[in-house]
Design a protein around this motif. Structure first.
Motif, PDB file in Angstrom:
ATOM      1  N   ILE A 104       0.742  -1.269  -0.103  1.00  0.00           N
ATOM      2  CA  ILE A 104      -0.169  -0.187  -0.058  1.00  0.00           C
ATOM      3  C   ILE A 104       0.927   1.386   0.078  1.00  0.00           C
ATOM      4  CG2 ILE A 104      -1.518   1.509   1.477  1.00  0.00           C
ATOM      5  CD1 ILE A 104      -2.956  -1.454   2.373  1.00  0.00           C
ATOM      6  N   ALA A 105       1.695   1.272   1.049  1.00  0.00           N
ATOM      7  CA  ALA A 105       2.788   2.402   0.976  1.00  0.00           C
ATOM      8  C   ALA A 105       3.672   2.765  -0.382  1.00  0.00           C
ATOM      9  CB  ALA A 105       3.711   2.059   2.247  1.00  0.00           C
ATOM     10  N   SER A 106       3.739   1.547  -1.184  1.00  0.00           N
ATOM     11  CA  SER A 106       4.346   1.828  -2.453  1.00  0.00           C
ATOM     12  C   SER A 106       3.703   1.837  -3.644  1.00  0.00           C
ATOM     13  CB  SER A 106       5.611   0.558  -2.410  1.00  0.00           C
ATOM     14  OG  SER A 106       5.092  -0.535  -2.510  1.00  0.00           O
ATOM     15  N   ASN A 107       2.209   2.003  -3.461  1.00  0.00           N
ATOM     16  CA  ASN A 107       1.365   2.045  -4.644  1.00  0.00           C
ATOM     17  C   ASN A 107       1.652   0.767  -5.569  1.00  0.00           C
ATOM     18  OD1 ASN A 107       0.228   4.693  -4.019  1.00  0.00           O
ATOM     19  ND2 ASN A 107       2.105   5.314  -4.762  1.00  0.00           N
ATOM     20  N   THR A 108       1.717  -0.401  -4.715  1.00  0.00           N
ATOM     21  CA  THR A 108       1.556  -1.803  -5.516  1.00  0.00           C
ATOM     22  C   THR A 108       0.635  -2.726  -4.900  1.00  0.00           C
ATOM     23  OG1 THR A 108       3.639  -2.505  -4.120  1.00  0.00           O
ATOM     24  CG2 THR A 108       4.172  -1.582  -6.077  1.00  0.00           C
ATOM     25  N   SER A 109      -0.439  -2.177  -4.526  1.00  0.00           N
ATOM     26  CA  SER A 109      -1.578  -2.939  -3.960  1.00  0.00           C
ATOM     27  C   SER A 109      -1.795  -3.955  -5.012  1.00  0.00           C
ATOM     28  CB  SER A 109      -2.624  -2.216  -3.475  1.00  0.00           C
ATOM     29  OG  SER A 109      -2.172  -0.931  -2.464  1.00  0.00           O
ATOM     30  N   PRO A 110      -2.668  -5.304  -4.337  1.00  0.00           N
ATOM     31  CA  PRO A 110      -2.904  -6.023  -5.167  1.00  0.00           C
ATOM     32  C   PRO A 110      -4.408  -5.504  -5.808  1.00  0.00           C
ATOM     33  CG  PRO A 110      -3.359  -6.631  -2.951  1.00  0.00           C
ATOM     34  CD  PRO A 110      -2.337  -5.732  -2.997  1.00  0.00           C
ATOM     35  N   ASP A 111      -5.023  -6.119  -6.604  1.00  0.00           N
ATOM     36  CA  ASP A 111      -6.357  -5.757  -7.267  1.00  0.00           C
ATOM     37  C   ASP A 111      -7.365  -6.231  -6.335  1.00  0.00           C
ATOM     38  OD1 ASP A 111      -5.507  -4.211  -9.762  1.00  0.00           O
ATOM     39  OD2 ASP A 111      -4.828  -6.358 -10.109  1.00  0.00           O
ATOM     40  N   MET A 112      -7.109  -7.462  -5.789  1.00  0.00           N
ATOM     41  CA  MET A 112      -8.379  -8.104  -4.980  1.00  0.00           C
ATOM     42  C   MET A 112      -7.554  -8.805  -4.049  1.00  0.00           C
ATOM     43  SD  MET A 112     -10.864 -11.139  -6.222  1.00  0.00           S
ATOM     44  CE  MET A 112     -10.759 -12.450  -4.955  1.00  0.00           C
ATOM     45  N   ILE A 113      -8.251  -8.718  -2.547  1.00  0.00           N
ATOM     46  CA  ILE A 113      -7.643  -9.442  -1.262  1.00  0.00           C
ATOM     47  C   ILE A 113      -9.061 -10.193  -0.632  1.00  0.00           C
ATOM     48  CG2 ILE A 113      -8.600  -7.340  -0.041  1.00  0.00           C
ATOM     49  CD1 ILE A 113      -5.211  -9.710   0.459  1.00  0.00           C
ATOM     50  N   TYR A 114      -8.634 -11.247  -0.228  1.00  0.00           N
ATOM     51  CA  TYR A 114      -9.360 -12.029   0.709  1.00  0.00           C
ATOM     52  C   TYR A 114      -8.898 -12.112   2.098  1.00  0.00           C
ATOM     53  CZ  TYR A 114     -12.200 -16.185   1.711  1.00  0.00           C
ATOM     54  OH  TYR A 114     -13.322 -17.314   2.684  1.00  0.00           O
ATOM     55  N   ASP A 115      -9.656 -11.271   2.894  1.00  0.00           N
ATOM     56  CA  ASP A 115      -9.254 -11.114   4.289  1.00  0.00           C
ATOM     57  C   ASP A 115     -10.456 -10.887   5.018  1.00  0.00           C
ATOM     58  OD1 ASP A 115      -7.241 -10.599   6.391  1.00  0.00           O
ATOM     59  OD2 ASP A 115      -6.731  -8.633   5.545  1.00  0.00           O
ATOM     60  N   ALA A 116     -10.219 -10.244   6.277  1.00  0.00           N
ATOM     61  CA  ALA A 116     -11.261 -10.118   7.210  1.00  0.00           C
ATOM     62  C   ALA A 116     -11.467  -8.661   7.398  1.00  0.00           C
ATOM     63  CB  ALA A 116     -10.830 -10.683   8.437  1.00  0.00           C
ATOM     64  N   ASP A 346      -6.957   2.846  -9.367  1.00  0.00           N
ATOM     65  CA  ASP A 346      -7.081   3.762 -10.510  1.00  0.00           C
ATOM     66  C   ASP A 346      -7.310   3.064 -11.986  1.00  0.00           C
ATOM     67  OD1 ASP A 346      -7.225   6.233  -8.889  1.00  0.00           O
ATOM     68  OD2 ASP A 346      -4.963   6.169  -8.922  1.00  0.00           O
ATOM     69  N   ASP A 347      -8.119   1.986 -12.021  1.00  0.00           N
ATOM     70  CA  ASP A 347      -7.943   1.207 -13.198  1.00  0.00           C
ATOM     71  C   ASP A 347      -9.528   0.588 -13.226  1.00  0.00           C
ATOM     72  OD1 ASP A 347      -8.030  -0.708 -15.476  1.00  0.00           O
ATOM     73  OD2 ASP A 347      -5.817  -0.624 -15.265  1.00  0.00           O
ATOM     74  N   ASP A 348     -10.453   1.215 -13.752  1.00  0.00           N
ATOM     75  CA  ASP A 348     -11.698   0.616 -13.748  1.00  0.00           C
ATOM     76  C   ASP A 348     -11.792  -0.731 -14.309  1.00  0.00           C
ATOM     77  OD1 ASP A 348     -12.561   3.000 -12.552  1.00  0.00           O
ATOM     78  OD2 ASP A 348     -13.198   3.851 -14.451  1.00  0.00           O
ATOM     79  N   LYS A 349     -11.152  -1.083 -15.187  1.00  0.00           N
ATOM     80  CA  LYS A 349     -11.432  -2.408 -15.765  1.00  0.00           C
ATOM     81  C   LYS A 349     -10.766  -3.562 -14.923  1.00  0.00           C
ATOM     82  CE  LYS A 349     -10.750  -0.877 -20.918  1.00  0.00           C
ATOM     83  NZ  LYS A 349     -10.241  -1.005 -22.079  1.00  0.00           N
ATOM     84  N   LYS A 350      -9.642  -3.254 -14.465  1.00  0.00           N
ATOM     85  CA  LYS A 350      -9.210  -4.043 -13.441  1.00  0.00           C
ATOM     86  C   LYS A 350     -10.205  -4.246 -12.191  1.00  0.00           C
ATOM     87  CE  LYS A 350      -4.029  -3.861 -14.103  1.00  0.00           C
ATOM     88  NZ  LYS A 350      -2.900  -4.057 -13.410  1.00  0.00           N
ATOM     89  N   ALA A 351     -10.736  -3.275 -11.670  1.00  0.00           N
ATOM     90  CA  ALA A 351     -11.698  -3.005 -10.690  1.00  0.00           C
ATOM     91  C   ALA A 351     -12.903  -4.001 -11.011  1.00  0.00           C
ATOM     92  CB  ALA A 351     -12.138  -1.909 -10.094  1.00  0.00           C
ATOM     93  N   GLU A 352     -13.288  -3.694 -12.287  1.00  0.00           N
ATOM     94  CA  GLU A 352     -14.477  -4.804 -12.729  1.00  0.00           C
ATOM     95  C   GLU A 352     -14.220  -6.347 -12.986  1.00  0.00           C
ATOM     96  OE1 GLU A 352     -17.780  -3.705 -13.212  1.00  0.00           O
ATOM     97  OE2 GLU A 352     -16.921  -2.130 -12.230  1.00  0.00           O
ATOM     98  N   ALA A 353     -12.856  -6.395 -13.391  1.00  0.00           N
ATOM     99  CA  ALA A 353     -12.396  -7.699 -13.562  1.00  0.00           C
ATOM    100  C   ALA A 353     -12.250  -8.394 -12.033  1.00  0.00           C
ATOM    101  CB  ALA A 353     -11.206  -7.950 -14.145  1.00  0.00           C
ATOM    102  N   ALA A 354     -11.762  -7.660 -11.193  1.00  0.00           N
ATOM    103  CA  ALA A 354     -11.833  -8.351  -9.778  1.00  0.00           C
ATOM    104  C   ALA A 354     -13.237  -8.452  -9.314  1.00  0.00           C
ATOM    105  CB  ALA A 354     -10.882  -7.469  -8.952  1.00  0.00           C
ATOM    106  N   LYS A 355     -13.989  -7.914  -9.609  1.00  0.00           N
ATOM    107  CA  LYS A 355     -15.565  -8.208  -9.069  1.00  0.00           C
ATOM    108  C   LYS A 355     -15.980  -9.218  -9.684  1.00  0.00           C
ATOM    109  CE  LYS A 355     -17.312  -3.568  -9.302  1.00  0.00           C
ATOM    110  NZ  LYS A 355     -18.249  -2.639  -9.409  1.00  0.00           N
TER     111      LYS A 355
END
Length: 455
Positions: A104-116, A346-355
């Motif tokens: 998160i700090a380095s702006n390299t977050s995954p597109d999707m996470i399975y967590d709590a 900041d990538d709508d296509k990736k967000a939609e794919a993750a959903k």
């Protein structure tokens, strides 16, 4: 002569242009063959979208190999969505949180996470996630209990898609009590298995007397992992709450909370709790139980029972129990909740794919149920029950009635939890009284809540 050469050159150029045009038309016709008017081949856009999925080991490992089951999910998903490439990265419960913080700090977050919810809702409050409201029509919202939806939202926006759940509680090694002839000390003949602190203490004393090589019960205070177990244990032992009902301040430093922590301190002195618990992590506590060296574990659930099964080094029957309360009244159990979130990269296509991947994991007619079973959890949907056979899953379903609101959705919770274990250590080691330790915790935690509200 010059004119002839010019005409010849012009002819050659025209011929070349015409041939390129024909080749171009041919390729275009080939590429569009079988597509519909939207440029779609019937299986989604032909443009490949690449996403990254990070996950803790939320699914039981296949053949002892972490990530093997998750790869099967991706393979099945790609049969329906070949246009989405999913890069899987498994992260551990020990090093995973720090790895996520660095990403998160380095702006390299995954597109999707399975967590709590503990981490997911904190990220949502920091505007790091995409809202998932469009995935929650009214019939879905109405099928999930308010307690679980509350953990998945910030304000009116949903940021976590709840999937598997089950109340956190205790577990007992039933086999030990059978061997020492004291099975009747456990509340297994009661439908809801509720019991008192005095009854629990009698069971611990029986183990200490008749099975001296076995540690009666566990506790831990080394790090934030498993904090829900210590919270649930202490609040129920004293009949208290961790935070007040509107999450505005700490309640665990009340007389009931102090009573609960004092019980742990005294039980440690009596040898009823694992020695050195101030320096034990949740994983150390789990190992003692799974190795058959400890009679009671204080951080368990149907989900953990399933996930822990391959780690047992001896055969024994582990039974779920609610935390005891002073008078045997209904306990208050925090819900385990696992779910998925989408980072805002900041990538709508990736967000939609993750959903789309989330929707497949949770709702696919074939894989949704299969995935749920692989977690060992109950469904977050009220309408999906009876997925498993066996008394412990039936009891876990029954124990849902004890679920209470968890503190994980409080403002500043990510910081609050960092103050909790030092307070427990101080009380166990005797550097502060239980009251002093909890008052000190409350002062710091209340400041964190205040700061969280101001953000």
């Amino acid at each position: 002569m010059v004119g002839v050469k010019r005409k010849l050159t012009l002819f050659m150029v025209m011929t070349l242009i015409l041939s390129l045009f024909i080749v171009g038309c041919s390729n275009t016709t080939s590429e569009n063959k079988g597509k519909d008017d939207n440029g779609d081949n019937g299986q989604g856009s032909s443009e490949t979208v690449e996403i990254t999925w990070w996950t803790f080991p939320n699914f039981q490992a296949l053949d002892g190999e972490l990530g093997k089951y998750e790869k099967q999910i991706i393979e099945a998903f790609n049969k329906k969505h070949p246009e989405i490439k999913v890069n899987l990265e498994m992260i551990s419960f020990e090093g995973g949180p720090e790895k996520l913080n660095l990403a998160i700090a380095s702006n390299t977050s995954p597109d999707m996470i399975y967590d709590a919810p503990g981490r997911i809702i904190d990220w949502a409050k920091k505007d790091l996630l995409m809202p998932l409201n469009d995935m929650f029509p009214k019939e879905v919202m109405d099928d999930i209990s308010p307690a679980l939806m509350k953990q998945s939202m910030v304000g009116d926006d949903v940021y976590m898609y709840p999937f598997n759940t089950g109340p956190f509680m205790m577990a007992v090694n039933k086999t030990i009590f059978e061997e020492i002839g004291e099975l009747d000390l456990l509340p297994l003949d009661r439908p809801d298995r509720t019991w008192t602190v005095d009854e629990y203490e009698k069971a611990l004393l029986a183990v200490k007397e008749k099975a001296p090589d076995v540690i009666p019960s566990g506790f831990y205070a080394k790090s934030v992992a498993g904090d829900q177990g210590t919270r649930g244990y202490i609040t129920n032992l004293g009949g208290s709450r961790f935070l007040n009902e509107d999450y505005s301040e700490v309640a665990i430093n009340s007389p009931g909370g102090v009573k609960g922590l004092e019980w742990v301190v005294e039980a440690s002195k009596k040898g009823l709790v694992a020695p050195g618990s101030a320096s034990l992590a949740a994983s150390d506590h789990n190992d003692l139980f799974l190795q058959g060296k400890m009679a009671f574990a204080i951080n368990y659930s149907a989900v953990l029972k399933s996930l822990f099964a391959p780690d047992k080094t001896v055969e024994f029957e582990d039974i779920l129990l609610p935390y005891p309360t002073p008078d045997g009244s209904d306990p208050k159990l925090e819900p385990f909740l696992g779910g998925m979130a989408v980072f805002n990269n900041d990538d709508d296509k990736k967000a939609e794919a993750a959903k789309k991947l989330i929707d497949f994991i949770v709702n696919d007619p074939e894989w949704g149920k299969k995935n749920l079973i692989q977690t060992g959890g109950l469904s977050a949907r009220n309408s999906i029950t009876g997925v498993y056979e066996g008394s412990e899953y039936e009891y876990s379903e029954l124990a849902r009635k004890f679920i209470t609101d968890p503190p994980t959705i409080a403002d500043g919770y990510a910081e609050i939890r960092t103050f909790w274990f030092p307070a427990l250590q101080e009380a166990i080691l005797g550097t502060k009284t239980a009251q002093e330790a909890l008052d000190n915790f409350a002062e710091k935690a209340n400041e964190a809540i205040k700061k969280g509200k101001e953000k």
